[in-house]
Design an enzyme around this catalytic site. Structure first.
Site: not given
Length: 413
Positions: A225, A292, A306, A324, A341, A359
């Site tokens: 991201n 994070a 690859k 987490i 967050f 959570k």
């Protein structure tokens, strides 16, 4: 759903920087690195510090008094025996004025004088007469820095309580390569921030996660991201400025480690979780700032080599990553407080906070990323602690981090 009481907090104009309002006396010694002293003055003034300068005779060969006066707002002192100034024993008043004494640069000769208690010019006299903490930033040739006599003086000054901002490795003015370069002005300011900060979080252990995770498809492709890690790194710095012992677990990002912060680099969500749990096993943590931007999913298969374009296929099978925050909440080594967050493009504060509380988070921070906060230099957020909601407006991420930690204080009692 629980009704939330909104309390809006305005960002302070001074960003509540640790050096705001601090009185710093800059002694500029006789090294060619004195040409960097105006930048030190400029940065300290930008932090809101009050500056006065003492310029040695040798230093005035490298930087003019007018330059320092223009940047500091005060004419630098130069002469111990200036009749008009010393009529009132001004060197003693000058020695009593600062919250901190910064000697940058200090030469080998300057270190010898301080270590031996010599006072034959204004700078050495003020340094000997001052009770303020002393920050010494040496700059000299590598051979001079490594000389046994210089190192004896350094050891003595450390014993006497001086704080050293050690010289850096690099190309010196003489053309040689080695230790002896004056620390970068920005780094010098970082040392002062840590030393002169409020220290009201001293004794606390804080764990911060930051940045994105990289969920590999093959060695060059991945699910990830736009998170830059800036907000998490700023939170780690803000906690260190307040005296906390800070451990930072960072996903892939190219940011310098904040001074006073212990860093662990990871790549994937699984590696981040394993590292966090291992750190928590090593000691009791007061606070986990789970900032994070962890990938929710990872590919079911990660290839060691690859893949060619035609081998990738039209679809990708994936599997959910462990959560987490929820895992840390269930851990036997759960931190005393967990702050989680949520990044939302159209945030419903109550719903986002409820999701984080489910959570196991004690405090929820909701970011509106619709205006490009993710990956940018500025951010705004809303903090939810019980029924108390605090809105922090758009600002620089370090300023926001300092404001955020202040807003967290009532939630950590």
């Amino acid at each position: 759903m629980r009704t939330l009481r909104l309390m809006t907090v305005s960002a302070p104009l001074n960003c509540n920087a640790p050096l705001h309002g601090k009185r710093i006396l800059l002694l500029v010694g006789g090294s060619i690195a004195a040409y960097k002293s105006p930048e030190i003055v400029r940065l300290l003034r930008a932090e809101g510090a009050e500056l006065r300068c003492v310029l040695s005779a040798a230093a005035s060969r490298f930087v003019t008094p007018l330059t320092l006066q223009a940047l500091s707002g005060e004419a630098p002192r130069q002469d111990l025996f200036a009749a008009e100034e010393e009529a009132a024993m001004d060197h003693i008043r000058l020695a009593r004025w600062p919250d901190a004494l910064l000697y940058a640069p200090i030469s080998a000769n300057g270190l010898a004088k301080l270590a031996l208690g010599l006072a034959d010019d204004l700078g050495s006299t003020v340094a000997l007469a001052s009770r303020a903490p002393r920050y010494l930033a040496p700059a000299m040739n590598t051979a001079m820095w490594e000389h046994p006599a210089t190192q004896r003086h350094v050891a003595q000054l450390r014993t006497d309580g001086a704080y050293f901002i050690d010289p850096e490795q690099g190309i010196l003015a003489c053309g040689e390569n080695g230790a002896g370069r004056l620390a970068e002005p920005s780094r010098i300011v970082e040392h002062l921030r840590l030393g002169l900060g409020p220290q009201d979080w001293r004794g606390r252990q804080v764990l911060v996660s930051a940045g994105p995770t990289w969920e590999a498809i093959d060695p060059v492709r991945a699910l990830t991201n736009r998170a830059s890690g800036r907000q998490g790194f700023a939170l780690a710095q803000a906690a260190a400025e307040r005296g906390a012992r800070v451990v930072l677990v960072a996903g892939p990002c190219a940011l310098p480690t904040p001074l006073g912060v212990q860093r662990h680099d990871v790549v994937s969500a699984q590696e981040m979780l394993a590292t966090i749990l291992r750190i928590l096993e090593g000691g009791r943590y007061d606070l986990f700032l789970a900032n994070a931007a962890v990938a929710d999913h990872r590919p079911t298969t990660s290839h060691a080599h690859k893949r060619r374009k035609g081998e990738l296929g039209e679809s990708l099978a994936w599997i959910a990553n462990p959560d987490i925050v929820a895992t840390v909440h269930e851990s036997p080594h759960r931190p005393r407080r967990i702050v989680a967050f949520a990044a939302e493009t159209a945030p419903d504060i109550a719903s986002a906070a409820a999701k984080l509380r489910a959570k196991g988070a004690d405090v929820a921070i909701v970011n509106d990323i619709s205006e490009g906060a993710m990956g940018g230099n500025e951010n705004a957020c809303t903090l939810v602690c019980g029924e108390r909601v605090t809105s922090l407006p758009l600002q620089d991420k370090l300023c926001l981090s300092r404001a955020l930690l202040r807003a967290l204080d009532p939630c950590l009692r």
